[in-house]
Design an enzyme around this catalytic site. Structure first.
Site, mmCIF file in Angstrom:
data_model
loop_
_atom_site.group_PDB
_atom_site.id
_atom_site.type_symbol
_atom_site.label_atom_id
_atom_site.label_comp_id
_atom_site.label_asym_id
_atom_site.label_seq_id
_atom_site.Cartn_x
_atom_site.Cartn_y
_atom_site.Cartn_z
ATOM 1 N N ASN A 134 -56.889 -48.641 -0.153
ATOM 2 C CA ASN A 134 -57.535 -49.350 -1.268
ATOM 3 C C ASN A 134 -57.673 -48.376 -2.443
ATOM 4 O O ASN A 134 -58.536 -47.506 -2.433
ATOM 5 C CB ASN A 134 -58.910 -49.844 -0.783
ATOM 6 C CG ASN A 134 -59.701 -50.538 -1.872
ATOM 7 O OD1 ASN A 134 -59.183 -50.788 -2.970
ATOM 8 N ND2 ASN A 134 -60.952 -50.852 -1.588
ATOM 9 N N TRP A 135 -56.812 -48.553 -3.425
ATOM 10 C CA TRP A 135 -56.776 -47.611 -4.551
ATOM 11 C C TRP A 135 -57.931 -47.852 -5.524
ATOM 12 O O TRP A 135 -58.153 -47.049 -6.427
ATOM 13 C CB TRP A 135 -55.445 -47.712 -5.287
ATOM 14 C CG TRP A 135 -54.230 -47.298 -4.484
ATOM 15 C CD1 TRP A 135 -54.206 -46.909 -3.160
ATOM 16 C CD2 TRP A 135 -52.874 -47.251 -4.930
ATOM 17 N NE1 TRP A 135 -52.920 -46.619 -2.779
ATOM 18 C CE2 TRP A 135 -52.084 -46.821 -3.848
ATOM 19 C CE3 TRP A 135 -52.239 -47.528 -6.149
ATOM 20 C CZ2 TRP A 135 -50.686 -46.655 -3.945
ATOM 21 C CZ3 TRP A 135 -50.848 -47.375 -6.253
ATOM 22 C CH2 TRP A 135 -50.093 -46.936 -5.161
ATOM 23 N N LYS A 136 -58.624 -48.960 -5.369
ATOM 24 C CA LYS A 136 -59.765 -49.295 -6.235
ATOM 25 C C LYS A 136 -59.378 -49.198 -7.719
ATOM 26 O O LYS A 136 -58.247 -49.517 -8.085
ATOM 27 C CB LYS A 136 -60.966 -48.407 -5.890
ATOM 28 C CG LYS A 136 -61.303 -48.439 -4.409
ATOM 29 C CD LYS A 136 -62.647 -47.855 -4.094
ATOM 30 C CE LYS A 136 -62.829 -47.804 -2.591
ATOM 31 N NZ LYS A 136 -64.179 -47.410 -2.185
ATOM 32 N N GLU A 174 -67.194 -51.708 7.717
ATOM 33 C CA GLU A 174 -67.392 -50.620 6.762
ATOM 34 C C GLU A 174 -68.884 -50.466 6.473
ATOM 35 O O GLU A 174 -69.422 -51.155 5.593
ATOM 36 C CB GLU A 174 -66.660 -50.931 5.459
ATOM 37 C CG GLU A 174 -65.168 -51.149 5.628
ATOM 38 C CD GLU A 174 -64.435 -50.865 4.347
ATOM 39 O OE1 GLU A 174 -63.707 -49.872 4.294
ATOM 40 O OE2 GLU A 174 -64.620 -51.616 3.375
ATOM 41 N N GLU A 196 -68.109 -53.229 -2.401
ATOM 42 C CA GLU A 196 -68.280 -53.100 -3.856
ATOM 43 C C GLU A 196 -68.284 -54.474 -4.517
ATOM 44 O O GLU A 196 -68.962 -54.678 -5.537
ATOM 45 C CB GLU A 196 -67.180 -52.174 -4.413
ATOM 46 C CG GLU A 196 -67.463 -50.724 -4.021
ATOM 47 C CD GLU A 196 -66.246 -49.875 -3.729
ATOM 48 O OE1 GLU A 196 -65.139 -50.201 -4.184
ATOM 49 O OE2 GLU A 196 -66.413 -48.865 -3.008
ATOM 50 N N HIS A 202 -65.333 -56.920 0.402
ATOM 51 C CA HIS A 202 -65.531 -55.472 0.251
ATOM 52 C C HIS A 202 -66.938 -55.197 -0.290
ATOM 53 O O HIS A 202 -67.444 -55.935 -1.131
ATOM 54 C CB HIS A 202 -64.468 -54.876 -0.681
ATOM 55 C CG HIS A 202 -64.465 -53.378 -0.626
ATOM 56 N ND1 HIS A 202 -65.355 -52.623 -1.328
ATOM 57 C CD2 HIS A 202 -63.717 -52.511 0.095
ATOM 58 C CE1 HIS A 202 -65.157 -51.343 -1.049
ATOM 59 N NE2 HIS A 202 -64.161 -51.242 -0.191
ATOM 60 N N SER A 206 -65.221 -43.233 4.436
ATOM 61 C CA SER A 206 -64.941 -41.793 4.410
ATOM 62 C C SER A 206 -64.041 -41.342 5.558
ATOM 63 O O SER A 206 -64.234 -40.260 6.118
ATOM 64 C CB SER A 206 -66.251 -40.990 4.400
ATOM 65 O OG SER A 206 -66.990 -41.277 3.221
ATOM 66 N N GLY A 257 -67.236 -43.844 0.467
ATOM 67 C CA GLY A 257 -67.153 -42.949 -0.682
ATOM 68 C C GLY A 257 -68.231 -41.884 -0.722
ATOM 69 O O GLY A 257 -68.422 -41.213 -1.734
ATOM 70 N N GLY A 305 -60.294 -45.595 1.319
ATOM 71 C CA GLY A 305 -60.460 -45.550 -0.126
ATOM 72 C C GLY A 305 -59.971 -44.223 -0.676
ATOM 73 O O GLY A 305 -58.788 -44.021 -0.950
ATOM 74 N N GLY A 306 -60.900 -43.279 -0.828
ATOM 75 C CA GLY A 306 -60.582 -42.018 -1.491
ATOM 76 C C GLY A 306 -59.339 -41.327 -0.965
ATOM 77 O O GLY A 306 -58.482 -40.869 -1.748
HETATM 78 C C1 PEP Z 1 -63.215 -48.431 1.116
HETATM 79 O O1 PEP Z 1 -63.092 -48.522 -0.079
HETATM 80 O O2 PEP Z 1 -63.088 -49.444 1.803
HETATM 81 C C2 PEP Z 1 -63.527 -47.128 1.694
HETATM 82 C C3 PEP Z 1 -63.706 -47.075 2.988
HETATM 83 O O3 PEP Z 1 -63.617 -46.050 0.849
HETATM 84 P P1 PEP Z 1 -63.714 -44.488 1.279
HETATM 85 O O4 PEP Z 1 -62.618 -44.244 2.269
HETATM 86 O O5 PEP Z 1 -63.545 -43.740 0.025
HETATM 87 O O6 PEP Z 1 -65.053 -44.291 1.903
#
Ligand code: PEP
Length: 257
Positions: free
Chosen positions: A13-15, A172, A102, A100, A218, A178, A239-240
């Site tokens: 997920n590049w957000k 999640e 966010e 998600h 994470s 994040g 994500g990251g």
């Molecule tokens: C996500 O955006 O679903 C996520 C898990 O982000 P991160 O890996 O950065 O925690």
């Protein structure tokens, strides 16, 4: 069905990251690194780069698929700023995220909107990664299981068992997204077992055993092997670490089992 029969899945997920040149470079590196993985690998770039990312992928004959982070569930009409499922399909996307954290907690999407989006995407033939998970205060109040159950039941309300092959679940915990904090593999496994049990009670033992349940929060190369080694963790939503093709590739490799 055993763990080994569920195809591992890793979503990137590049957000709201990258730019035109960066998205092209990233997808090139991701397809080079992970394009022939046995895992199902899907990237979710920002809307505005879907076409160019898709074009870069189709030129390479990669296994990596294109997904979209969001959409509006109405088919068309007066929805300023929104993107429909048919527009996403036009761009080559075959997978979408719903629920998600966010979108739930920053943008303010409700359980009922997430359900409407999930059903619309399934009816449009898309794969849906439905995300659920508790806030830190909910965890501290001992509400993790209740929150997961509420979000799962609401998200899948009205979804037929015959459509579950298009669904992937992602657990999640919001406090882990994040933040660099990760659930222990034991805590994550415990949550996944309960989520699989819920799928069984809502549908059937067969549906539960086939359902892929991802962990997200994470995930990094350094913790992916232990997390993905758990019997009910079938991959991750990343994500990251998905913004670095080597890190993402190492996470994809960690699904090898
Ligand atoms: C996500 O955006 O679903 C996520 C898990 O982000 P991160 O890996 O950065 O925690």
């Amino acid at each position: 069905m055993s763990t080994a029969d569920r195809k591992p899945f890793v979503g990137g997920n590049w957000k709201m990251n990258t730019n035109s040149a960066g998205a092209s470079a990233l997808i090139g590196a991701v397809t080079d690194r992970s394009g022939s993985s046995d895992a199902e690998v899907v990237v979710y770039p920002p809307f505005v780069y879907l076409r160019e990312v898709g074009a870069a992928m189709s030129g390479k004959g990669t296994n990596v698929r294109l997904g979209a982070q969001d959409f509006r569930h109405e088919p068309d009409g007066a929805m300023t700023g929104c993107i429909s499922l048919s527009m996403l399909k036009d761009c080559g996307a075959t997978s979408v995220l719903t629920g998600h954290s966010e979108r739930r907690h920053v943008i303010g999407e409700s359980d009922s909107l997430i359900n409407a989006k999930t059903k619309a995407a399934l009816d449009a033939g898309m794969q849906v990664v439905l995300c659920i998970g508790e806030l830190l205060e909910e965890r501290e109040a001992g509400q993790t299981d209740a929150v997961n159950e509420r979000q799962l039941r609401a998200g899948l309300d009205g979804v037929a068992e015959s459509q579950l092959g298009q669904v992937v679940l992602a657990y999640e915990p919001v406090w882990a997204i994040g933040t660099g904090k990760t659930a222990t593999s034991g805590d994550a496994q415990d949550a996944h077992t309960k989520i699989r049990g819920l799928v069984e009670s809502m549908y059937s033992a067969d549906a539960a055993s086939k359902m892929r349940i991802l962990y997200g929060g994470s995930v990094k190369p350094g913790n992916a092997v232990e997390l993905f080694g758990m019997p009910d963790i079938d991959g991750g939503l990343i994500g990251g670490a998905s913004l670095n093709a080597d890190d993402f590739g190492a996470i994809v490799d960690a699904t090898g089992r």
